[in-house]
Design an enzyme around this catalytic site. Structure first.
Site, short mmCIF file in Angstrom:
data_model
loop_
_atom_site.label_atom_id
_atom_site.label_comp_id
_atom_site.label_asym_id
_atom_site.label_seq_id
_atom_site.Cartn_x
_atom_site.Cartn_y
_atom_site.Cartn_z
N ASN A 160 41.76 33.05 34.13
CA ASN A 160 40.44 33.16 34.75
C ASN A 160 39.30 32.99 33.76
OD1 ASN A 160 42.02 35.67 34.29
ND2 ASN A 160 40.01 36.62 34.37
N GLN A 188 43.81 31.83 40.26
CA GLN A 188 42.81 30.85 39.83
C GLN A 188 43.31 29.41 39.99
OE1 GLN A 188 39.73 31.37 39.19
NE2 GLN A 188 39.67 33.57 38.88
N GLY A 209 42.05 35.03 48.65
CA GLY A 209 41.15 34.25 49.50
C GLY A 209 39.79 33.97 48.89
N THR A 246 47.64 47.17 60.21
CA THR A 246 47.11 46.18 61.16
C THR A 246 46.47 45.02 60.40
OG1 THR A 246 46.78 47.90 62.79
CG2 THR A 246 45.53 45.86 63.12
N CYS A 334 35.56 41.16 35.61
CA CYS A 334 36.18 42.48 35.72
C CYS A 334 35.96 43.28 34.44
CB CYS A 334 37.66 42.36 36.00
SG CYS A 334 38.00 41.39 37.45
N1 PLP Z 1 44.33 37.35 39.07
C1 PLP Z 1 43.39 36.54 38.53
C2 PLP Z 1 43.82 35.48 37.57
C3 PLP Z 1 42.05 36.69 38.88
O1 PLP Z 1 41.13 35.90 38.34
C4 PLP Z 1 41.70 37.73 39.80
C5 PLP Z 1 40.29 37.98 40.13
O2 PLP Z 1 39.39 37.66 39.36
C6 PLP Z 1 42.73 38.52 40.33
C7 PLP Z 1 44.02 38.31 39.93
C8 PLP Z 1 42.43 39.61 41.30
O3 PLP Z 1 42.19 39.07 42.60
P1 PLP Z 1 41.44 39.96 43.69
O4 PLP Z 1 40.02 40.03 43.31
O5 PLP Z 1 41.65 39.22 44.98
O6 PLP Z 1 42.13 41.27 43.71
#
Ligand code: PLP
Length: 395
Positions: A160, A188, A209, A246, A334
């Site tokens: 990412n 990604q 999504g 659900t 993150c």
């Molecule tokens: N894995 C990767 C490589 C990501 O870039 C991300 C989100 O940035 C995730 C997992 C997590 O996905 P989500 O935000 O749908 O939990």
């Protein structure tokens, strides 16, 4: 803020819901709001729409296997990419309790990496595969870490932060040699590069999504037929007992539509979007001294570039870009907010000063050449101004 002036180059953090996706979802809120588990026709009729969405996701993944009812049951809908990642790893460990070892790369997203740390706390041996200065996986070390006690290997398809693409087919092949299951976090990768699971050896794959113009709060986990799956979420019989709760019907329908659009737009992603990204990269690095692209120059997502600007703070760059309506990211969204350089750049051995200065630009099909030209025009001024204030910049 005036939305018309927004230049959104943060698509690895999240994407806009495509207008077609939004329109497809609309009836499922106030008109077709039935519960797919209901016996009555009103609720039950939604089930067929969920199956169509599942088929669209399967087509995007090249997963062509259907059960005897014609359903693409290798696809399980989940709540997000993180849930898919967690479910895959936990399932592998509980499906084969005799094996306790887990292998993952040092550059995984926290959705996998934090799971590794958690598993260590619970007494599981977890190995982390190193990368080189371009973020490429050390395949020799990778193979050394796997043995007959390895339950599961999790290697991301694309990173990412850098956009690096990893050789997941080769990794799956090696994992299988030792009898380990192979999972890939493809959050990604999906929608940006082709995927053909029918011809692949990948056992489990996660997607999300909101990275491909569907809404937030929906994801999917592919589990190859024949792979034992132990659910983490227990309750009702939804998703054939593999993900109780659900269904988030509207979002699942949206994900199906987004998958259909992503499949149709794959070529554009690798021509139009790639060309915009390359133009941006050349425009920035050609006009700003000591600006360098971090990552693997050869195997990279078409929409991503991570650029280090020596002697300036990434956060200060982002703030000045923000004033002009340009959205990007410093490392992973993150980890923004923490002062630590990103774990990905650390693993690559990028010096802290350069790591702190890295800006990730991630594009989408909605970006225009005019937007890119504007960013190329503005960036040299931003960097020059910040460098004037920087005690680390040698004038
Ligand atoms: N894995 C990767 C490589 C990501 O870039 C991300 C989100 O940035 C995730 C997992 C997590 O996905 P989500 O935000 O749908 O939990």
């Amino acid at each position: 803020m005036d939305d018309k002036k927004l230049i959104y180059l943060d698509n690895n953090a999240t994407t806009a819901v495509a207008p077609e996706v939004f329109e497809t979802m609309r009836p499922y809120f106030c008109e077709r709001y039935g519960n797919p588990s209901s016996i009555h026709t009103f609720g039950g009729s939604v089930t067929a729409d969920i199956e169509n969405a599942r088929a669209a996701v399967a087509r995007l993944l090249g997963a062509d296997w259907k059960d005897r009812h014609g359903k693409f049951t290798e696809i399980i809908f989940t709540g997000c990419g993180t849930e898919s990642d967690n479910a895959a790893i936990m399932s592998a460990l509980s499906a084969c309790p005799r094996k306790r070892k887990v292998v993952m790369s040092m550059v995984e997203h926290p959705a996998v990496l934090s799971m590794g740390k958690e598993l260590e706390q619970r007494g599981y041996p977890v190995s982390y595969v190193p990368v080189d200065s371009n973020g490429r996986l050390d395949l020799a070390r990778y193979e050394e870490m796997i043995d007959a006690d390895t339950a599961v290997v999790s290697i991301m398809w694309a990173n990412n932060e850098t956009g690096n693409i990893y050789p997941v087919e080769q990794c799956a092949e090696i994992a299988h040699r030792y009898g380990a299951l192979f999972h890939t976090d493809a959050v990604q990768a999906i929608g940006k590069i082709p995927c053909n699971l029918a011809a692949s050896r990948i056992d489990m794959l996660s997607l999300s999504g909101h990275k491909l113009h569907a809404p937030k709060g929906v994801g999917a986990l592919y589990v190859r037929r024949g792979t034992r799956f132990h659910p983490t979420q227990i309750g009702g019989h939804q998703e054939r007992g593999r993900r109780a709760g659900t269904e988030n019907v509207a979002s699942i329908i949206g994900l199906g539509k987004a998958a259909e659009l992503a499949l149709a737009a794959l070529e554009r992603e690798n021509t139009y979007v790639r060309d915009l990204r390359d133009r941006l990269e050349r425009g920035i690095c050609g006009n700003i001294p000591q600006a360098e692209v971090l990552g693997d120059p050869e195997h990279r997502l078409p929409n991503t570039t991570l650029i280090g600007f020596e002697a300036v703070e990434g956060e200060s760059i982002l703030m000045r870009m923000d004033r002009l309506g340009i959205c990007a990211s410093s490392g992973s969204a993150c980890t923004t907010g923490s002062l630590e350089p990103s774990h990905v750049l650390r693993a690559m051995g990028v010096p802290d000063t350069l790591a702190h200065s890295a800006i990730r630009f991630s594009l989408s099909t909605y970006n225009t050449p005019e937007e890119i030209a504007f960013v190329i025009r503005e960036m040299p001024g931003i960097i020059a101004w910040l460098r004037k204030l920087s005690p680390f910049w040698k004038k």
